[in-house]
Write an enzyme that holds these catalytic residues in place. Structure first.
Site, PDB file in Angstrom:
ATOM      1  N   LYS A   1       0.846  -1.203   0.000  1.00 15.95           N
ATOM      2  CA  LYS A   1       0.000   0.000   0.000  1.00 15.95           C
ATOM      3  C   LYS A   1       0.882   1.255   0.000  1.00 15.95           C
ATOM      4  O   LYS A   1       0.651   2.198  -0.761  1.00 15.95           O
ATOM      5  CB  LYS A   1      -0.933  -0.009   1.226  1.00 15.95           C
ATOM      6  CG  LYS A   1      -2.026  -1.067   1.123  1.00 15.95           C
ATOM      7  CD  LYS A   1      -2.819  -1.264   2.405  1.00 15.95           C
ATOM      8  CE  LYS A   1      -3.795  -2.438   2.251  1.00 15.95           C
ATOM      9  NZ  LYS A   1      -4.559  -2.750   3.469  1.00 15.95           N
TER      10      LYS A   1
ATOM     11  N   ASP B   1     -10.762   2.815   4.411  1.00 10.08           N
ATOM     12  CA  ASP B   1     -11.144   1.402   4.309  1.00 10.08           C
ATOM     13  C   ASP B   1     -12.657   1.255   4.170  1.00 10.08           C
ATOM     14  O   ASP B   1     -13.142   0.195   3.757  1.00 10.08           O
ATOM     15  CB  ASP B   1     -10.743   0.658   5.599  1.00 10.08           C
ATOM     16  CG  ASP B   1      -9.405  -0.064   5.484  1.00 10.08           C
ATOM     17  OD1 ASP B   1      -9.062  -0.493   4.367  1.00 10.08           O
ATOM     18  OD2 ASP B   1      -8.728  -0.194   6.510  1.00 10.08           O
TER      19      ASP B   1
ATOM     20  N   GLN C   1      -4.351  -1.661   9.846  1.00 10.38           N
ATOM     21  CA  GLN C   1      -4.368  -3.001   9.250  1.00 10.38           C
ATOM     22  C   GLN C   1      -4.911  -4.020  10.255  1.00 10.38           C
ATOM     23  O   GLN C   1      -4.524  -4.022  11.422  1.00 10.38           O
ATOM     24  CB  GLN C   1      -2.938  -3.374   8.803  1.00 10.38           C
ATOM     25  CG  GLN C   1      -2.835  -4.649   7.990  1.00 10.38           C
ATOM     26  CD  GLN C   1      -3.416  -4.547   6.582  1.00 10.38           C
ATOM     27  OE1 GLN C   1      -3.635  -3.454   6.057  1.00 10.38           O
ATOM     28  NE2 GLN C   1      -3.693  -5.674   5.965  1.00 10.38           N
TER      29      GLN C   1
HETATM   30  N1  GUN Z   1      -6.463  -6.748   6.290  1.00  6.53           N
HETATM   31  C1  GUN Z   1      -6.741  -7.433   5.140  1.00  6.53           C
HETATM   32  N2  GUN Z   1      -7.339  -6.606   4.239  1.00  6.53           N
HETATM   33  C2  GUN Z   1      -7.438  -5.392   4.846  1.00  6.53           C
HETATM   34  C3  GUN Z   1      -7.966  -4.138   4.422  1.00  6.53           C
HETATM   35  O1  GUN Z   1      -8.484  -3.971   3.314  1.00  6.53           O
HETATM   36  N3  GUN Z   1      -7.875  -3.131   5.328  1.00  6.53           N
HETATM   37  C4  GUN Z   1      -7.335  -3.279   6.572  1.00  6.53           C
HETATM   38  N4  GUN Z   1      -7.312  -2.239   7.389  1.00  6.53           N
HETATM   39  N5  GUN Z   1      -6.838  -4.446   6.990  1.00  6.53           N
HETATM   40  C5  GUN Z   1      -6.893  -5.498   6.128  1.00  6.53           C
END
Ligand code: GUN
Length: 294
Positions: free
Chosen positions: A55, A122, A99
């Protein structure tokens, strides 16, 4: 049936990122604020670290500002909530993610609720999910947003079609089922949300014009569960051992790809389908965050 159209998430995500990079150039030339995404990583789970790193790397590629906030797995819930509050109040940051999964001693929902909905790129906050249900401007979470982009960019007609979503998770299946039923394009489908208690799942799935599979079980969808000419979207991603591979594994989805590909009109591969679209979606949401905060 002839070979299906492969919905190439890798190429589509690259195109979206290029479009975003051009928008950053435009913003800079006008003296505007460059989007800034922060990512909070608690602990050192390998998979989470890989996701967060990609990311951050995507931000750099596009020209967004990014911050990676790494916290010890032993951090208290109170200290993590204090960090969240700090990010809410930091005007330089447009959007951020925490995350998941988080260590067991931290209540994930408490953290989600503490995130400023205007920075919740998110789209996990109940306010944003509520806005999604009402069709108001919001952050659509990464996977549903990525699937909508694929349907849109491949000009797949959805109006009046029967869309079956298998899996009712809060971040994929449930929002996806709502979005596909809305009066939008993509949308205007007649939607069935199927799950582990659905009776006659085979027949239900086989009645879909658009089948979106997010059950989290490798090779779950067989050819007999798919109608001739259906559009098949596979959200699953699983590592399975494969001694013929250098690294000892390969990735497969929730759909039996080879058998289903012989029957359907469009299909997302794994890897390279929905997966790459999720990061592109997060980047789109980060740009949107600037608008929502105005
Ligand atoms: N863990 C796995 N996918 C995601 C996501 O899209 N966002 C977040 N914050 N954690 C994740």
């Amino acid at each position: 049936m002839s070979q299906p159209v492969i919905l190439d998430g890798k190429a589509t995500a690259a195109q979206i990122k290029e479009e975003l990079a051009n928008q950053v150039i435009d913003i800079k030339s006008k003296g505007g604020k460059v989007p800034h995404l922060a990512a909070v990583l608690v602990g050192d789970d390998g998979a989470s670290r890989t996701y967060v790193n990609s990311k951050v790397k995507s931000c750099e590629k596009i020209g967004f500002d990014s911050s990676l906030i790494q916290l010890d797995s032993g951090i208290s819930e109170a200290d993590l909530l204090a960090k969240v509050k700090e990010l809410n109040e930091d005007d330089s940051i447009d959007g951020y993610i925490v995350q998941v999964p988080l260590p067991e001693h931290i209540e994930e929902q408490k953290v989600t609720l503490a995130i400023d909905p205007k920075k919740d790129v998110d789209g996990f906050h109940p306010e944003n999910l509520g806005r999604l249900v009402l069709g108001l401007p919001t952050f659509v979470s990464a996977t549903p947003n990525g699937i909508l982009e694929l349907l849109k960019r491949y000009n797949i007609e959805t109006e009046g079609k029967h869309c079956v979503v298998i899996g009712r998770s809060h971040i994929v299946g449930t929002p996806m089922s709502i979005l596909m039923g809305q009066n939008k394009n993509p949308g205007n489908c007649t939607v069935t949300l199927a799950h582990s208690r659905t009776k006659n799942l085979k027949e239900v799935a086989a009645s879909a014009d658009i089948l979106i599979v997010a059950v989290g079980r490798p090779n779950f969808v067989t050819a007999e569960m798919v109608k001739e000419g259906a559009v098949v979207i596979d959200v699953g991603i699983h590592r399975i051992e494969d001694a013929s591979k250098k690294n000892g594994f390969r990735l497969i989805g929730d759909v039996q790809y080879d058998a289903v590909a012989n029957k359907c009109s469009h299909i997302t591969p794994v890897p390279g389908g929905v997966g790459p679209m999720t990061i592109a979606s997060l980047m789109q949401n980060t740009l949107k965050a600037i608008e929502l905060r105005k």
